[in-house]
Enzyme design. Structure first.
Site, PDB file in Angstrom:
ATOM      1  N   TYR A   1       0.839  -1.189   0.000  1.00 36.63           N
ATOM      2  CA  TYR A   1       0.000   0.000   0.000  1.00 36.63           C
ATOM      3  C   TYR A   1       0.876   1.241   0.000  1.00 36.63           C
ATOM      4  O   TYR A   1       1.864   1.311   0.741  1.00 36.63           O
ATOM      5  CB  TYR A   1      -0.899   0.011   1.228  1.00 36.63           C
ATOM      6  CG  TYR A   1      -1.743   1.255   1.378  1.00 36.63           C
ATOM      7  CD1 TYR A   1      -2.860   1.458   0.578  1.00 36.63           C
ATOM      8  CD2 TYR A   1      -1.426   2.221   2.310  1.00 36.63           C
ATOM      9  CE1 TYR A   1      -3.636   2.594   0.717  1.00 36.63           C
ATOM     10  CE2 TYR A   1      -2.204   3.363   2.469  1.00 36.63           C
ATOM     11  CZ  TYR A   1      -3.307   3.543   1.663  1.00 36.63           C
ATOM     12  OH  TYR A   1      -4.065   4.675   1.801  1.00 36.63           O
TER      13      TYR A   1
ATOM     14  N   GLY B   1       2.340   7.430  -7.774  1.00 37.38           N
ATOM     15  CA  GLY B   1       2.899   8.056  -8.961  1.00 37.38           C
ATOM     16  C   GLY B   1       4.307   8.583  -8.760  1.00 37.38           C
ATOM     17  O   GLY B   1       4.878   9.211  -9.652  1.00 37.38           O
TER      18      GLY B   1
ATOM     19  N   GLY C   1       6.819   6.439  -7.696  1.00 38.56           N
ATOM     20  CA  GLY C   1       7.724   5.303  -7.789  1.00 38.56           C
ATOM     21  C   GLY C   1       7.896   4.511  -6.505  1.00 38.56           C
ATOM     22  O   GLY C   1       8.719   3.599  -6.456  1.00 38.56           O
TER      23      GLY C   1
ATOM     24  N   ASN D   1      -9.370  -4.303  -9.426  1.00 40.76           N
ATOM     25  CA  ASN D   1      -8.330  -3.302  -9.201  1.00 40.76           C
ATOM     26  C   ASN D   1      -7.434  -3.158 -10.437  1.00 40.76           C
ATOM     27  O   ASN D   1      -6.255  -3.501 -10.427  1.00 40.76           O
ATOM     28  CB  ASN D   1      -7.520  -3.674  -7.959  1.00 40.76           C
ATOM     29  CG  ASN D   1      -6.667  -2.537  -7.463  1.00 40.76           C
ATOM     30  OD1 ASN D   1      -6.447  -1.552  -8.151  1.00 40.76           O
ATOM     31  ND2 ASN D   1      -6.161  -2.696  -6.257  1.00 40.76           N
TER      32      ASN D   1
ATOM     33  N   TYR E   1       1.251  -4.073 -11.897  1.00 42.23           N
ATOM     34  CA  TYR E   1       1.973  -5.332 -11.703  1.00 42.23           C
ATOM     35  C   TYR E   1       2.422  -5.921 -13.033  1.00 42.23           C
ATOM     36  O   TYR E   1       3.540  -6.442 -13.137  1.00 42.23           O
ATOM     37  CB  TYR E   1       1.104  -6.340 -10.943  1.00 42.23           C
ATOM     38  CG  TYR E   1       0.769  -5.921  -9.533  1.00 42.23           C
ATOM     39  CD1 TYR E   1       1.677  -5.223  -8.745  1.00 42.23           C
ATOM     40  CD2 TYR E   1      -0.471  -6.214  -8.980  1.00 42.23           C
ATOM     41  CE1 TYR E   1       1.362  -4.843  -7.446  1.00 42.23           C
ATOM     42  CE2 TYR E   1      -0.790  -5.839  -7.682  1.00 42.23           C
ATOM     43  CZ  TYR E   1       0.132  -5.150  -6.918  1.00 42.23           C
ATOM     44  OH  TYR E   1      -0.172  -4.782  -5.646  1.00 42.23           O
TER      45      TYR E   1
END
Length: 167
Positions: free
Chosen positions: A94, A101, A103, A132, A139
């Site tokens: 999380y 945004g 990194g 999601n 990913y």
């Protein structure tokens, strides 16, 4: 914020309040706050007690009152019978929405992948909710295969007690 303005560190028992706040943020994002039973005490026992069940890392950024934790990854080892090697399983990752945004999610994933390699793991795995799409896209961009033919099986609560009862 450039990706160099952060600190990645293992969580300690003093971080359990912070971890719970981040876990609550994750639960809010996933619309699963009704499932959160974690407390700082439960986290302390599970992560830092006599028999730790998982590990966590925090990502911190500079704040006006010192470092501010804005993300975490909680993970543990599993085992692949086919590979006869341990694996690293990412239970949760999380990053606070205000810090996405920058990194930081990528930093957390890369850190865990390096840890898996260092520990001789044959796999690094995690699950993602099917709705999601931003996470699934992220990913995949990181090189992960989203496994379409595997489903998670779960037994909890009364069903777990019934299944585990001796006859």
């Amino acid at each position: 914020m450039p990706a160099t303005d952060f600190v990645l560190r293992p969580a300690t028992s003093d971080d359990c309040e912070t971890l719970l706040a981040l876990i609550t943020g994750l639960a809010e994002y996933e619309k699963l706050t009704h499932l959160v039973e974690a407390t700082p005490e439960k986290l302390r026992e599970a992560l830092f007690g006599p028999r730790p069940h998982a590990e966590a890392v925090l990502v911190e950024v500079p704040g006006t009152q010192g470092p501010q934790a804005v993300g975490f990854a909680l993970f543990f080892h599993n085992f692949s019978t086919f590979l006869a090697k341990p694996g690293l399983y990412l239970e949760d990752l999380y990053v606070d929405p205000a810090w996405r945004g920058h990194g930081l999610g990528k930093v957390l994933l890369k850190h865990l992948a390096a840890l898996a390699v260092e520990r001789g793991c044959g796999r690094f795995e995690w699950s993602v909710l099917d709705w999601n799409t931003p996470s699934i896209d992220f990913y995949r961009a990181m090189g992960a295969d989203v496994m379409p033919d595997w489903r998670i099986c779960r037994v909890t609560g009364d069903a777990l007690a019934k299944l585990g009862a001796t006859e």
